[in-house]
Design a protein around this motif. Structure first.
Motif, PDB file in Angstrom:
ATOM      1  N   ASP A  55       0.800  -1.216   0.000  1.00 49.01           N
ATOM      2  CA  ASP A  55       0.000   0.000   0.000  1.00 49.01           C
ATOM      3  C   ASP A  55       0.840   1.277   0.000  1.00 49.01           C
ATOM      4  O   ASP A  55       0.324   2.365   0.255  1.00 49.01           O
ATOM      5  CB  ASP A  55      -0.966   0.000   1.179  1.00 49.01           C
ATOM      6  N   TYR A  56       2.106   1.129  -0.277  1.00 42.87           N
ATOM      7  CA  TYR A  56       2.977   2.304  -0.315  1.00 42.87           C
ATOM      8  C   TYR A  56       4.136   1.975  -1.231  1.00 42.87           C
ATOM      9  O   TYR A  56       4.762   0.919  -1.099  1.00 42.87           O
ATOM     10  CB  TYR A  56       3.468   2.617   1.094  1.00 42.87           C
TER      11      TYR A  56
ATOM     12  N   PRO B 176       7.512   3.628  -2.682  1.00 41.52           N
ATOM     13  CA  PRO B 176       8.528   4.678  -2.777  1.00 41.52           C
ATOM     14  C   PRO B 176       9.592   4.353  -3.820  1.00 41.52           C
ATOM     15  O   PRO B 176       9.762   3.192  -4.211  1.00 41.52           O
ATOM     16  CB  PRO B 176       9.145   4.675  -1.385  1.00 41.52           C
TER      17      PRO B 176
ATOM     18  N   LEU C  20       5.712  -1.516   0.210  1.00 43.88           N
ATOM     19  CA  LEU C  20       5.577  -1.723   1.646  1.00 43.88           C
ATOM     20  C   LEU C  20       4.146  -2.096   1.992  1.00 43.88           C
ATOM     21  O   LEU C  20       3.201  -1.536   1.450  1.00 43.88           O
ATOM     22  CB  LEU C  20       5.944  -0.441   2.384  1.00 43.88           C
TER      23      LEU C  20
ATOM     24  N   ASP D  60       2.077  -2.389   5.652  1.00 40.75           N
ATOM     25  CA  ASP D  60       2.254  -2.044   7.053  1.00 40.75           C
ATOM     26  C   ASP D  60       2.379  -3.264   7.947  1.00 40.75           C
ATOM     27  O   ASP D  60       3.112  -3.278   8.918  1.00 40.75           O
ATOM     28  CB  ASP D  60       1.085  -1.177   7.515  1.00 40.75           C
ATOM     29  N   SER D  61       1.694  -4.315   7.567  1.00 39.46           N
ATOM     30  CA  SER D  61       1.694  -5.495   8.428  1.00 39.46           C
ATOM     31  C   SER D  61       3.053  -6.183   8.445  1.00 39.46           C
ATOM     32  O   SER D  61       3.361  -6.942   9.351  1.00 39.46           O
ATOM     33  CB  SER D  61       0.613  -6.477   7.988  1.00 39.46           C
ATOM     34  N   TRP D  62       3.872  -5.911   7.411  1.00 42.88           N
ATOM     35  CA  TRP D  62       5.196  -6.519   7.389  1.00 42.88           C
ATOM     36  C   TRP D  62       6.235  -5.612   8.039  1.00 42.88           C
ATOM     37  O   TRP D  62       7.210  -6.072   8.575  1.00 42.88           O
ATOM     38  CB  TRP D  62       5.634  -6.807   5.956  1.00 42.88           C
ATOM     39  N   GLY D  63       6.017  -4.320   7.918  1.00 40.54           N
ATOM     40  CA  GLY D  63       6.965  -3.354   8.457  1.00 40.54           C
ATOM     41  C   GLY D  63       8.295  -3.349   7.767  1.00 40.54           C
ATOM     42  O   GLY D  63       9.283  -2.933   8.339  1.00 40.54           O
ATOM     43  N   LYS D  64       8.354  -3.831   6.553  1.00 40.74           N
ATOM     44  CA  LYS D  64       9.623  -3.834   5.846  1.00 40.74           C
ATOM     45  C   LYS D  64       9.391  -3.472   4.389  1.00 40.74           C
ATOM     46  O   LYS D  64       8.374  -3.809   3.797  1.00 40.74           O
ATOM     47  CB  LYS D  64      10.290  -5.203   5.931  1.00 40.74           C
ATOM     48  N   LEU D  65      10.365  -2.780   3.841  1.00 40.74           N
ATOM     49  CA  LEU D  65      10.319  -2.430   2.427  1.00 40.74           C
ATOM     50  C   LEU D  65      10.863  -3.586   1.591  1.00 40.74           C
ATOM     51  O   LEU D  65      11.895  -4.158   1.925  1.00 40.74           O
ATOM     52  CB  LEU D  65      11.163  -1.191   2.152  1.00 40.74           C
ATOM     53  N   GLN D  66      10.163  -3.898   0.505  1.00 37.92           N
ATOM     54  CA  GLN D  66      10.653  -4.866  -0.470  1.00 37.92           C
ATOM     55  C   GLN D  66      11.169  -4.065  -1.657  1.00 37.92           C
ATOM     56  O   GLN D  66      10.418  -3.311  -2.270  1.00 37.92           O
ATOM     57  CB  GLN D  66       9.521  -5.786  -0.928  1.00 37.92           C
ATOM     58  N   PHE D  67      12.437  -4.229  -1.984  1.00 36.56           N
ATOM     59  CA  PHE D  67      13.052  -3.442  -3.048  1.00 36.56           C
ATOM     60  C   PHE D  67      13.135  -4.218  -4.358  1.00 36.56           C
ATOM     61  O   PHE D  67      13.285  -5.450  -4.358  1.00 36.56           O
ATOM     62  CB  PHE D  67      14.468  -3.031  -2.643  1.00 36.56           C
TER      63      PHE D  67
END
Lengths: 115, 112
Positions: free
Chosen positions: B31-32, B34, B93, B95-102
């Motif tokens: 849901d995000y 960047p 991202l 929120d439930s994972w709290g980590k960015l996937q690049f």
């Protein structure tokens, strides 16, 4: 204001040894993230610490471990080093525990070379 | 397993041209979205970000286009400058994972 600082900048180890990398987050940030940046593989999520607890872990073997100290600094330990562990290890910090804003502030990384 | 797929791997564009980088994702929980910019010897830094409730976001010469139904998003760099030469990473991202996937990154070179 100081950014995220990491040490050492470079580290050379041999296969089978252990490596310890350190990170100091931006003042006021409680969350610390570790990423591995290997050539051509982008940034692979390793670990997330918030308020001293491990909150999430990426798809890495148990020999990758770490901890967060009461002052929110963190260290990453890699045991039984393998050649493929050679990479740039990036630490990031964020103000919001769950990283919801998506804005992570990265340090310049620690370059680990395993011979 | 790459949660976010990014292309091209590298890109050469002339000064004043348009650089376009594409990303695709599978997980609809993201849901995000960047974009990070990384210069040699530096850590990545946030460039611009978008949420799935908008289809486009523009900041200066940088624009994100987002297609929710296709699960794709892209970065356009207008009037590319030599100072834009860097590696660009898309990310996602939940929120439930709290980590960015690049994504794997795109090396952009802008020639004078």
């Amino acid at each position: 204001e100081a950014g995220v600082t990491q040490s050492p900048t470079h580290l050379i180890k041999t296969r089978g040894q252990q490596a310890t990398l350190r990170c100091s987050p931006i003042s006021g940030h409680t969350s610390v993230y570790w990423y591995q940046q290997a050539l051509g593989l982008g940034l692979q999520f390793l670990l997330w610490y918030d308020e001293g607890e491990e909150r999430n872990r990426g798809n890495f073997p148990p020999r990758f471990s770490g901890r967060q100290f009461p002052n929110y600094s963190s260290e990453l330990n890699v045991n039984a080093l393998e050649l493929e562990d050679s990479a740039l290890y990036l630490c990031a910090s964020s103000l919001v525990g769950r990283g919801y804003t998506g804005e992570l502030f990265f340090g310049e990384g620690s370059r680990l070379t395993v011979l | 397993q790459q949660q976010v797929k990014q292309s091209p791997q590298s890109l050469i564009v002339q000064k004043g041209g348009i650089s376009i980088i594409n990303c695709a994702y599978e997980n609809t929980a993201f849901d995000y979205f960047p974009w990070y910019q990384q210069f040699p010897g530096k850590g990545p830094a946030l460039l611009i970000a978008i949420r799935p409730d908008v289809s486009e976001k523009k900041e200066g010469r940088f624009t994100i286009s987002f297609n929710k139904s296709a699960k794709q998003f892209s970065l356009h760099i207008m009037d590319s400058q030599p100072g834009d030469s860097a590696t660009y990473f898309c990310a996602a991202l939940t929120d439930s994972w709290g980590k960015l996937q690049f994504g794997a990154g795109t090396q952009v070179v802008v020639t004078p």
